[in-house]
Design a protein around this motif. Structure first.
Motif, mmCIF file in Angstrom:
data_model
loop_
_atom_site.group_PDB
_atom_site.id
_atom_site.type_symbol
_atom_site.label_atom_id
_atom_site.label_comp_id
_atom_site.label_asym_id
_atom_site.label_seq_id
_atom_site.Cartn_x
_atom_site.Cartn_y
_atom_site.Cartn_z
ATOM 1 N N SER A 20 0.820 -1.214 0.000
ATOM 2 C CA SER A 20 0.000 0.000 0.000
ATOM 3 C C SER A 20 0.854 1.264 0.000
ATOM 4 O O SER A 20 0.546 2.226 -0.716
ATOM 5 C CB SER A 20 -0.952 -0.005 1.196
ATOM 6 N N LYS A 21 1.950 1.288 0.795
ATOM 7 C CA LYS A 21 2.798 2.489 0.832
ATOM 8 C C LYS A 21 3.427 2.748 -0.529
ATOM 9 O O LYS A 21 3.466 3.880 -1.003
ATOM 10 C CB LYS A 21 3.889 2.326 1.895
ATOM 11 N N GLU A 22 3.923 1.670 -1.151
ATOM 12 C CA GLU A 22 4.529 1.787 -2.475
ATOM 13 C C GLU A 22 3.517 2.290 -3.497
ATOM 14 O O GLU A 22 3.817 3.168 -4.323
ATOM 15 C CB GLU A 22 5.073 0.421 -2.904
ATOM 16 N N ILE A 23 2.301 1.757 -3.433
ATOM 17 C CA ILE A 23 1.277 2.143 -4.397
ATOM 18 C C ILE A 23 0.816 3.576 -4.161
ATOM 19 O O ILE A 23 0.627 4.352 -5.109
ATOM 20 C CB ILE A 23 0.091 1.158 -4.324
ATOM 21 N N LEU A 24 0.662 3.967 -2.879
ATOM 22 C CA LEU A 24 0.232 5.330 -2.572
ATOM 23 C C LEU A 24 1.275 6.351 -3.022
ATOM 24 O O LEU A 24 0.932 7.420 -3.542
ATOM 25 C CB LEU A 24 -0.035 5.471 -1.072
ATOM 26 N N LYS A 25 2.554 6.022 -2.857
ATOM 27 C CA LYS A 25 3.612 6.910 -3.345
ATOM 28 C C LYS A 25 3.549 7.026 -4.864
ATOM 29 O O LYS A 25 3.721 8.112 -5.420
ATOM 30 C CB LYS A 25 4.986 6.379 -2.917
ATOM 31 N N SER A 26 3.304 5.892 -5.513
ATOM 32 C CA SER A 26 3.199 5.892 -6.966
ATOM 33 C C SER A 26 2.009 6.734 -7.424
ATOM 34 O O SER A 26 2.101 7.480 -8.404
ATOM 35 C CB SER A 26 3.048 4.449 -7.470
ATOM 36 N N ILE A 27 0.898 6.614 -6.680
ATOM 37 C CA ILE A 27 -0.287 7.406 -7.008
ATOM 38 C C ILE A 27 0.011 8.898 -6.866
ATOM 39 O O ILE A 27 -0.312 9.706 -7.736
ATOM 40 C CB ILE A 27 -1.472 6.996 -6.113
ATOM 41 N N ASP A 28 0.645 9.270 -5.738
ATOM 42 C CA ASP A 28 0.958 10.685 -5.502
ATOM 43 C C ASP A 28 1.872 11.239 -6.593
ATOM 44 O O ASP A 28 1.683 12.365 -7.064
ATOM 45 C CB ASP A 28 1.616 10.861 -4.133
ATOM 46 N N ARG A 29 2.876 10.440 -7.005
ATOM 47 C CA ARG A 29 3.780 10.886 -8.061
ATOM 48 C C ARG A 29 3.036 11.042 -9.379
ATOM 49 O O ARG A 29 3.201 12.022 -10.098
ATOM 50 C CB ARG A 29 4.931 9.882 -8.249
ATOM 51 N N LYS A 30 2.212 10.061 -9.670
ATOM 52 C CA LYS A 30 1.516 10.052 -10.953
ATOM 53 C C LYS A 30 0.500 11.179 -11.044
ATOM 54 O O LYS A 30 0.302 11.788 -12.110
ATOM 55 C CB LYS A 30 0.816 8.693 -11.132
ATOM 56 N N LEU A 31 -0.155 11.481 -9.916
ATOM 57 C CA LEU A 31 -1.234 12.451 -9.955
ATOM 58 C C LEU A 31 -0.760 13.895 -9.933
ATOM 59 O O LEU A 31 -1.570 14.816 -9.864
ATOM 60 C CB LEU A 31 -2.212 12.190 -8.791
ATOM 61 N N LYS A 32 0.538 14.104 -9.979
ATOM 62 C CA LYS A 32 1.042 15.459 -10.169
ATOM 63 C C LYS A 32 0.709 15.956 -11.577
ATOM 64 O O LYS A 32 0.612 17.159 -11.811
ATOM 65 C CB LYS A 32 2.549 15.492 -9.929
ATOM 66 N N GLY A 33 0.559 15.037 -12.483
ATOM 67 C CA GLY A 33 0.147 15.400 -13.835
ATOM 68 C C GLY A 33 -0.719 14.307 -14.397
ATOM 69 O O GLY A 33 -0.376 13.690 -15.395
ATOM 70 N N PRO A 34 -1.847 13.986 -13.738
ATOM 71 C CA PRO A 34 -2.602 12.778 -14.086
ATOM 72 C C PRO A 34 -3.574 12.977 -15.250
ATOM 73 O O PRO A 34 -4.018 14.075 -15.530
ATOM 74 C CB PRO A 34 -3.374 12.485 -12.806
ATOM 75 N N SER A 35 -3.907 11.850 -15.854
ATOM 76 C CA SER A 35 -4.975 11.798 -16.848
ATOM 77 C C SER A 35 -6.227 11.248 -16.168
ATOM 78 O O SER A 35 -6.187 10.807 -15.015
ATOM 79 C CB SER A 35 -4.569 10.874 -18.005
ATOM 80 N N ASP A 36 -7.334 11.252 -16.877
ATOM 81 C CA ASP A 36 -8.564 10.653 -16.340
ATOM 82 C C ASP A 36 -8.348 9.176 -16.009
ATOM 83 O O ASP A 36 -8.892 8.661 -15.028
ATOM 84 C CB ASP A 36 -9.709 10.800 -17.340
ATOM 85 N N PHE A 37 -7.550 8.514 -16.839
ATOM 86 C CA PHE A 37 -7.259 7.099 -16.611
ATOM 87 C C PHE A 37 -6.515 6.911 -15.285
ATOM 88 O O PHE A 37 -6.806 5.987 -14.522
ATOM 89 C CB PHE A 37 -6.422 6.564 -17.771
ATOM 90 N N ASP A 38 -5.564 7.803 -14.994
ATOM 91 C CA ASP A 38 -4.811 7.712 -13.739
ATOM 92 C C ASP A 38 -5.720 7.968 -12.537
ATOM 93 O O ASP A 38 -5.642 7.263 -11.528
ATOM 94 C CB ASP A 38 -3.657 8.722 -13.739
ATOM 95 N N TYR A 39 -6.569 8.996 -12.632
ATOM 96 C CA TYR A 39 -7.490 9.279 -11.534
ATOM 97 C C TYR A 39 -8.433 8.100 -11.293
ATOM 98 O O TYR A 39 -8.713 7.734 -10.138
ATOM 99 C CB TYR A 39 -8.320 10.532 -11.843
ATOM 100 N N PHE A 40 -8.918 7.516 -12.385
ATOM 101 C CA PHE A 40 -9.831 6.375 -12.230
ATOM 102 C C PHE A 40 -9.131 5.201 -11.555
ATOM 103 O O PHE A 40 -9.677 4.586 -10.633
ATOM 104 C CB PHE A 40 -10.386 5.940 -13.592
ATOM 105 N N ASN A 41 -7.921 4.871 -12.003
ATOM 106 C CA ASN A 41 -7.194 3.746 -11.401
ATOM 107 C C ASN A 41 -6.865 3.998 -9.939
ATOM 108 O O ASN A 41 -6.905 3.091 -9.104
ATOM 109 C CB ASN A 41 -5.910 3.472 -12.186
ATOM 110 N N ALA A 42 -6.533 5.244 -9.596
ATOM 111 C CA ALA A 42 -6.251 5.593 -8.204
ATOM 112 C C ALA A 42 -7.508 5.406 -7.354
ATOM 113 O O ALA A 42 -7.457 4.827 -6.260
ATOM 114 C CB ALA A 42 -5.752 7.032 -8.113
ATOM 115 N N ALA A 43 -8.642 5.887 -7.857
ATOM 116 C CA ALA A 43 -9.909 5.733 -7.134
ATOM 117 C C ALA A 43 -10.283 4.261 -7.001
ATOM 118 O O ALA A 43 -10.749 3.820 -5.938
ATOM 119 C CB ALA A 43 -11.017 6.490 -7.867
#
Length: 275
Positions: A175-198
């Motif tokens: 979870s920590k690894e994934i949450l860090k990845s989400i935070d990094r990715k969502l600095k410039g996310p697409s709709d696809f990234d937001y959906f996968n994070a949610a």
């Protein structure tokens, strides 16, 4: 004389090249992803063939170690650290020896160093866990080792043969690894990234409020897709915001009908009825 020797050698080589028969305990290789961790299992599969397998009068008496397969040592590889029961294993290659008993089995884990399973018998295992021995009235003729009850962060490694079955719980803590990845990715996310994070936050039940924030960044658009809107409704429902969830589910139903997706039509209709 030399001619006869050459002919004999050619004949022997030809026979040896042609003499291939099926293994009595054929090998099997299974690959399974648990979370982000790749697990590879390699083992051989013996069959009962009318014999008694487990118990004091069986092929594998109680309290004696078994290679958990046939032929060479069973090999289990993990691409990332994994938790077995309550014990953490670093990534790498392992083998197991099992000690069958009537009510429970010992599962002894070793670092994989040799195909010869006898070399492990005198070694101290990395750790040992005990799991219940489940008896069944249904015969499993050929040994099966497989993965069951697979979730986003766990699975059971199941050993089943003759009338016995055991389940070894595996879990990943990513979870920590994934949450860090989400935070990094969502600095410039697409709709696809937001959906996968949610999707991850919702399914893992980590942070539903944040999951809602992410999905609504997608669904605020008129171009949102049926499965994205339906996910928003599901998150709202789990947050006990039923009036909003019903409204969003109606939108999800309309989009699902337009997309002619029967699974999501049923899902939204069911949700609306429940709400």
């Amino acid at each position: 004389m030399k001619k006869h020797i050459i002919i004999l050698l050619l004949f022997t080589t030809t026979v040896n090249a042609q003499l291939q028969i099926p293994s009595l305990s054929p090998g099997s290789k299974i690959e399974q992803i648990i979370g982000l961790t790749e697990v590879v299992l390699e083992y051989s599969r013996p069959s009962v063939k009318g014999r008694v397998v487990f118990g004091d009068n069986g092929l594998l008496p109680n309290d004696l170690p078994w290679r958990t397969g046939a032929n060479k040592a069973t090999k289990i590889s993990f691409s990332k650290p994994i938790i077995v029961g309550e014990e953490r294993l670093e990534k790498g290659n392992y083998t197991i020896l099992t000690v069958p008993k009537d009510k429970k089995w010992e599962i002894r884990w070793y670092k994989y160093t040799s195909t010869n399973w006898n070399t492990y018998k005198e070694k101290t295992p990395s750790f040992t866990i005990e799991v219940p021995s489940i008896k069944s009235s249904k015969l499993v003729e050929t040994l099966v080792i497989q993965f069951e009850n697979i979730t986003m962060n766990s699975a059971n490694l199941v050993i089943e043969w003759e009338y016995r079955k055991v389940k070894i719980p595996l879990k990943v803590d990513e979870s920590k690894e994934i949450l860090k990845s989400i935070d990094r990715k969502l600095k410039g996310p697409s709709d696809f990234d937001y959906f996968n994070a949610a999707l991850y936050l919702h399914e893992a039940k980590i942070d539903l409020e944040k999951a809602l924030q992410y999905i609504q960044k997608v669904t605020e658009s008129d171009k949102a897709l049926f499965f994205q809107v339906t996910r928003e409704a599901l998150i709202l429902k789990d947050l006990n915001r039923y009036r909003e969830a019903k409204k969003v589910a109606n939108r999800g139903l309309e989009l699902s009908i337009k997309a002619k997706n029967n699974d999501f039509i049923k899902l939204n209709k069911k949700m609306i009825e429940e709400l």
